[in-house]
Design a protein around this motif. Structure first.
Motif, PDB file in Angstrom:
ATOM      1  N   ASP A  11       0.824  -1.211   0.000  1.00  0.00           N
ATOM      2  CA  ASP A  11       0.000   0.000   0.000  1.00  0.00           C
ATOM      3  C   ASP A  11       0.857   1.260   0.000  1.00  0.00           C
ATOM      4  O   ASP A  11       0.582   2.217  -0.725  1.00  0.00           O
ATOM      5  CB  ASP A  11      -0.927   0.028   1.219  1.00  0.00           C
ATOM      6  CG  ASP A  11      -2.042  -1.004   1.168  1.00  0.00           C
ATOM      7  OD1 ASP A  11      -2.312  -1.533   0.061  1.00  0.00           O
ATOM      8  OD2 ASP A  11      -2.645  -1.265   2.223  1.00  0.00           O
ATOM      9  N   VAL A  12       1.905   1.259   0.818  1.00  0.00           N
ATOM     10  CA  VAL A  12       2.785   2.430   0.907  1.00  0.00           C
ATOM     11  C   VAL A  12       3.499   2.661  -0.428  1.00  0.00           C
ATOM     12  O   VAL A  12       3.588   3.800  -0.905  1.00  0.00           O
ATOM     13  CB  VAL A  12       3.803   2.273   2.063  1.00  0.00           C
ATOM     14  CG1 VAL A  12       4.846   3.376   2.045  1.00  0.00           C
ATOM     15  CG2 VAL A  12       3.082   2.244   3.407  1.00  0.00           C
ATOM     16  N   LEU A  13       3.983   1.585  -1.049  1.00  0.00           N
ATOM     17  CA  LEU A  13       4.662   1.724  -2.340  1.00  0.00           C
ATOM     18  C   LEU A  13       3.705   2.225  -3.416  1.00  0.00           C
ATOM     19  O   LEU A  13       4.051   3.106  -4.210  1.00  0.00           O
ATOM     20  CB  LEU A  13       5.283   0.388  -2.765  1.00  0.00           C
ATOM     21  CG  LEU A  13       6.460  -0.094  -1.928  1.00  0.00           C
ATOM     22  CD1 LEU A  13       6.862  -1.510  -2.329  1.00  0.00           C
ATOM     23  CD2 LEU A  13       7.649   0.855  -2.049  1.00  0.00           C
ATOM     24  N   ALA A  16       3.043   5.902  -2.923  1.00  0.00           N
ATOM     25  CA  ALA A  16       4.182   6.711  -3.374  1.00  0.00           C
ATOM     26  C   ALA A  16       4.192   6.832  -4.896  1.00  0.00           C
ATOM     27  O   ALA A  16       4.393   7.920  -5.447  1.00  0.00           O
ATOM     28  CB  ALA A  16       5.495   6.102  -2.873  1.00  0.00           C
ATOM     29  N   ARG A  17       3.947   5.721  -5.573  1.00  0.00           N
ATOM     30  CA  ARG A  17       3.966   5.731  -7.036  1.00  0.00           C
ATOM     31  C   ARG A  17       2.831   6.578  -7.606  1.00  0.00           C
ATOM     32  O   ARG A  17       3.046   7.411  -8.482  1.00  0.00           O
ATOM     33  CB  ARG A  17       3.861   4.291  -7.568  1.00  0.00           C
ATOM     34  CG  ARG A  17       3.839   4.203  -9.090  1.00  0.00           C
ATOM     35  CD  ARG A  17       3.708   2.781  -9.577  1.00  0.00           C
ATOM     36  NE  ARG A  17       2.527   2.088  -9.118  1.00  0.00           N
ATOM     37  CZ  ARG A  17       1.289   2.280  -9.604  1.00  0.00           C
ATOM     38  NH1 ARG A  17       1.072   3.160 -10.560  1.00  0.00           N
ATOM     39  NH2 ARG A  17       0.274   1.576  -9.132  1.00  0.00           N
ATOM     40  N   ARG A  22       3.045   8.205 -11.598  1.00  0.00           N
ATOM     41  CA  ARG A  22       3.821   7.270 -12.425  1.00  0.00           C
ATOM     42  C   ARG A  22       3.068   5.961 -12.591  1.00  0.00           C
ATOM     43  O   ARG A  22       2.266   5.571 -11.753  1.00  0.00           O
ATOM     44  CB  ARG A  22       5.184   7.028 -11.780  1.00  0.00           C
ATOM     45  CG  ARG A  22       5.979   8.340 -11.708  1.00  0.00           C
ATOM     46  CD  ARG A  22       7.312   8.201 -11.089  1.00  0.00           C
ATOM     47  NE  ARG A  22       8.164   7.315 -11.872  1.00  0.00           N
ATOM     48  CZ  ARG A  22       9.296   6.821 -11.400  1.00  0.00           C
ATOM     49  NH1 ARG A  22       9.706   7.108 -10.189  1.00  0.00           N
ATOM     50  NH2 ARG A  22      10.025   6.023 -12.147  1.00  0.00           N
ATOM     51  N   THR A  23       3.366   5.285 -13.681  1.00  0.00           N
ATOM     52  CA  THR A  23       2.730   4.005 -13.960  1.00  0.00           C
ATOM     53  C   THR A  23       3.585   2.865 -13.411  1.00  0.00           C
ATOM     54  O   THR A  23       4.781   3.040 -13.129  1.00  0.00           O
ATOM     55  CB  THR A  23       2.547   3.791 -15.476  1.00  0.00           C
ATOM     56  OG1 THR A  23       3.843   3.699 -16.082  1.00  0.00           O
ATOM     57  CG2 THR A  23       1.751   4.918 -16.103  1.00  0.00           C
ATOM     58  N   LEU A  24       2.956   1.702 -13.287  1.00  0.00           N
ATOM     59  CA  LEU A  24       3.706   0.509 -12.888  1.00  0.00           C
ATOM     60  C   LEU A  24       4.847   0.245 -13.869  1.00  0.00           C
ATOM     61  O   LEU A  24       5.950  -0.116 -13.464  1.00  0.00           O
ATOM     62  CB  LEU A  24       2.779  -0.712 -12.860  1.00  0.00           C
ATOM     63  CG  LEU A  24       1.993  -0.973 -11.591  1.00  0.00           C
ATOM     64  CD1 LEU A  24       0.951  -2.053 -11.830  1.00  0.00           C
ATOM     65  CD2 LEU A  24       2.907  -1.377 -10.458  1.00  0.00           C
ATOM     66  N   LEU A  60      11.576   5.035  -7.150  1.00  0.00           N
ATOM     67  CA  LEU A  60      10.571   6.005  -6.728  1.00  0.00           C
ATOM     68  C   LEU A  60      11.186   7.253  -6.091  1.00  0.00           C
ATOM     69  O   LEU A  60      10.478   8.196  -5.763  1.00  0.00           O
ATOM     70  CB  LEU A  60       9.599   5.362  -5.716  1.00  0.00           C
ATOM     71  CG  LEU A  60       8.648   4.308  -6.257  1.00  0.00           C
ATOM     72  CD1 LEU A  60       7.951   3.579  -5.106  1.00  0.00           C
ATOM     73  CD2 LEU A  60       7.629   4.947  -7.185  1.00  0.00           C
ATOM     74  N   ASP A  61      12.509   7.225  -5.902  1.00  0.00           N
ATOM     75  CA  ASP A  61      13.224   8.308  -5.228  1.00  0.00           C
ATOM     76  C   ASP A  61      12.643   8.555  -3.831  1.00  0.00           C
ATOM     77  O   ASP A  61      12.383   9.684  -3.423  1.00  0.00           O
ATOM     78  CB  ASP A  61      13.202   9.596  -6.061  1.00  0.00           C
ATOM     79  CG  ASP A  61      14.245  10.600  -5.577  1.00  0.00           C
ATOM     80  OD1 ASP A  61      15.277  10.173  -5.031  1.00  0.00           O
ATOM     81  OD2 ASP A  61      14.003  11.827  -5.726  1.00  0.00           O
ATOM     82  N   VAL A  62      12.416   7.442  -3.136  1.00  0.00           N
ATOM     83  CA  VAL A  62      11.897   7.468  -1.768  1.00  0.00           C
ATOM     84  C   VAL A  62      12.849   6.636  -0.919  1.00  0.00           C
ATOM     85  O   VAL A  62      13.284   5.562  -1.338  1.00  0.00           O
ATOM     86  CB  VAL A  62      10.481   6.845  -1.706  1.00  0.00           C
ATOM     87  CG1 VAL A  62       9.974   6.760  -0.288  1.00  0.00           C
ATOM     88  CG2 VAL A  62       9.513   7.616  -2.576  1.00  0.00           C
TER      89      VAL A  62
END
Length: 111
Positions: A11-13, A16-17, A22-24, A60-62
């Motif tokens: 869920d968190v990922l 973030a996306r 952004r797409t998968l 994701l630059d996270v």
């Protein structure tokens, strides 16, 4: 039902996306992870290794620590809600559907 860490991390990922618009496919290409596997991770169906999580977070630059912290907070919230909504079992109460069979006494021979 128990809260699963893989579902919360997914869920968190996904959050973030999607917040980045952004797409998968974009993230899977950047992270060098198959599109199907990334989808499974986001849906909480697959448990991602630390290396895979690191690659996804880089794409994701996270920071991975941020993902884990957010997941921990979400998990705590879900556990708290589960505790509040669960009904504790009543002590010393036999369900009416429970059948108890008491065997007939048997005479024992004494030698």
């Amino acid at each position: 039902m128990a809260v699963l860490l893989r579902e919360v991390i997914g869920d968190v990922l996904r959050d973030a996306r999607t917040s980045q618009g952004r797409t998968l496919r974009e993230v899977s290409d950047t992270a060098r992870v198959s599109l199907g596997y990334l989808s499974e991770v986001e849906r909480g169906r697959k448990e991602a290794s630390s290396e895979l999580l690191g690659a996804i977070c880089t794409a994701l630059d996270v920071q991975l620590s941020r993902v884990l912290t957010d997941a921990g907070e979400k998990m705590a919230d879900r556990e708290r809600m589960a505790r509040l909504t669960s009904v504790p079992p009543a002590d010393n109460v036999i369900d009416v559907a429970t059948k108890v069979v008491i065997p007939q006494p048997v005479a024992m021979a004494v030698a």
